[in-house]
Design a protein around this motif. Sequence first.
Motif, short mmCIF file in Angstrom:
data_model
loop_
_atom_site.label_atom_id
_atom_site.label_comp_id
_atom_site.label_asym_id
_atom_site.label_seq_id
_atom_site.Cartn_x
_atom_site.Cartn_y
_atom_site.Cartn_z
N TYR A 134 8.54 9.09 0.95
CA TYR A 134 7.29 9.69 1.42
C TYR A 134 6.33 10.06 0.29
O TYR A 134 5.12 10.20 0.51
N THR A 135 6.83 10.24 -0.94
CA THR A 135 5.92 10.53 -2.05
C THR A 135 5.42 9.26 -2.73
O THR A 135 4.53 9.32 -3.57
N ASP A 136 5.98 8.13 -2.39
CA ASP A 136 5.56 6.85 -2.95
C ASP A 136 4.04 6.71 -2.88
O ASP A 136 3.43 6.83 -1.81
N ALA A 137 3.42 6.44 -4.02
CA ALA A 137 1.96 6.34 -4.07
C ALA A 137 1.44 5.20 -3.20
O ALA A 137 0.34 5.28 -2.65
N ASP A 138 2.21 4.12 -3.09
CA ASP A 138 1.77 3.00 -2.26
C ASP A 138 1.79 3.35 -0.79
O ASP A 138 0.97 2.87 0.00
N SER A 168 7.34 14.19 -7.05
CA SER A 168 6.23 13.40 -7.60
C SER A 168 6.41 11.92 -7.33
O SER A 168 7.53 11.43 -7.14
N ASP A 169 5.29 11.20 -7.33
CA ASP A 169 5.34 9.75 -7.11
C ASP A 169 5.65 9.03 -8.42
O ASP A 169 5.90 9.65 -9.46
N ASN A 171 3.85 7.61 -10.42
CA ASN A 171 2.84 7.83 -11.45
C ASN A 171 2.84 9.26 -11.99
O ASN A 171 1.97 9.63 -12.78
N GLY A 172 3.81 10.05 -11.53
CA GLY A 172 3.91 11.43 -11.98
C GLY A 172 3.00 12.39 -11.24
O GLY A 172 2.84 13.54 -11.66
N VAL A 173 2.41 11.96 -10.13
CA VAL A 173 1.52 12.81 -9.34
C VAL A 173 2.36 13.58 -8.32
O VAL A 173 3.07 12.97 -7.51
N GLN A 174 2.26 14.90 -8.34
CA GLN A 174 3.08 15.71 -7.44
C GLN A 174 2.50 15.69 -6.03
O GLN A 174 1.34 16.03 -5.81
N ARG A 175 3.33 15.31 -5.05
CA ARG A 175 2.91 15.16 -3.67
C ARG A 175 3.75 16.03 -2.71
O ARG A 175 3.81 15.75 -1.52
N GLY A 176 4.35 17.04 -3.22
CA GLY A 176 5.14 17.95 -2.40
C GLY A 176 5.59 19.12 -3.24
O GLY A 176 5.40 19.15 -4.46
N SER A 177 6.18 20.10 -2.58
CA SER A 177 6.67 21.29 -3.28
C SER A 177 7.79 21.89 -2.45
O SER A 177 7.85 21.68 -1.23
#
Length: 469
Positions: A134-138, A168-169, A171-177
């Motif tokens: 679910y955090t996958d950037a694609d 994180s995805d 690319n290192g972008v955090q998409r959850g906590s």
Amino acid sequence: MKKRVVSLLMATAISASLLAACGGSSAGSSAATGETGGDAAAAGGTEGAVINIYSWNDEFRTRLEAVYPEVESTSDDGTVTKLKDGTEIHWVINPNQDGVYQQKLDEALLNQGTAADDDKVDIFLSETDYVFKYTDADADVAMPLTDLGIDPDTDLADQYPFTRTTASDQNGVQRGSTWQCCPGLLVYRRDIAKDVFGTDDPAAVGEKVKDWDTLKATAAELKAKGYYTFASYADTFRLYGNSISEPWVTAGETTVKVDPQIMNWIKDSKEWLDAGYFDKTVKGQWNDDWNKSMSSSSKVFAFLLPAWGIDFTLTPNWDGETGAWGVTNPPQEYNWGGSYIHAATGTDNPQHVKDIILALTSNKDNLIKISRDYQDFTNTVSGMQEAATDASFASEFLGGQNAYEYFAPVAENIKIAPLSSYDQGCVELIQNAFSDYFQGNVDYDRAKANFETAIKERYPDITEIQWAE
């Protein structure tokens, strides 16, 4: 790539025909809606009347009710929570068993772009075993936290670093906590420790289990006195699985790579089972025999569990006196579990979602309250360091021991294994395939072949399995 990601989202339990039907809209919910929740927030848009939260049980609801100051009331059946501003949280609960939760969530996420505002997914939860799906950037189904106005480097700076990495995805972008940090310990029977070692002191027991070589020698001592070290070969899997050096499937590839650490688990499990260090009647976990191995009549010395495992699993299965169990260091640091909170791309409630995520995963006082009320090991380093030296966190179930004293240093040393969208299937199916081997139902080569067949059935895009030897 996008089409492949959509297929992964639906691989849990959706039929091939449904996958084909959804393929035409696989450009993602951001494109379908025309703007993300973050865009709506920036534009100062009006928030919706309903916040839909998808989960698999009431754990998140109870934590939110305990610490979120905007809660006014919850319906008797637990399905609706009303906030002070009149907004309603609708709890959409589906069980994890047989992939039902992910199936229902995936269907909703794929329909996010055309759903009415009050039917959109606003928040959803995931577990560590499948968080990367679910955090996958694609896939782009979970919003970057920065799009909500949350700066992870400042707002979440006190979280354990590995939990931020997990959320994180690629690319290192955090998409959850998460409010949880789930370091694991070795939880042992005090009476058995006294019988075999002459002491139940956690530090002394810790020396007997401080690494795998030492624990193996200790297992022989336990066997000589008629005890099993652990109930099942499945009990040790998380420690090996947390130590893999490469993801099960590298992004953009279609090859499953079985890491050397997984091969070590197979080899060591067979050796330990044959030596009598595991109970041969306990086949895996989460079954009646495993539950009974936690009872007072059991000869099992220890379990490898996080805080939630002690609270949700060990405590209800124990039928002896309170104070019979203790905790100490495991043979290596590991993490087991964790529930991650995500803002769904396309939410019409970005401000509410932001407030909830910050209240549940960033506010130190809130997290300490959750630890006190629910025995969760929560996700602020400073808060858990304080708990580790606070006598008020002592556990009656653990004979007055403060487990946080042992959890905290383990958490600070966890290095999360590299993640992939295929983790849950690989983790489940490798254990299933080799359980038959351990039990003598199939030989080693057949177990390998069974895993290869099962993983390709679960994920039809997988073309090859490589075994470390």
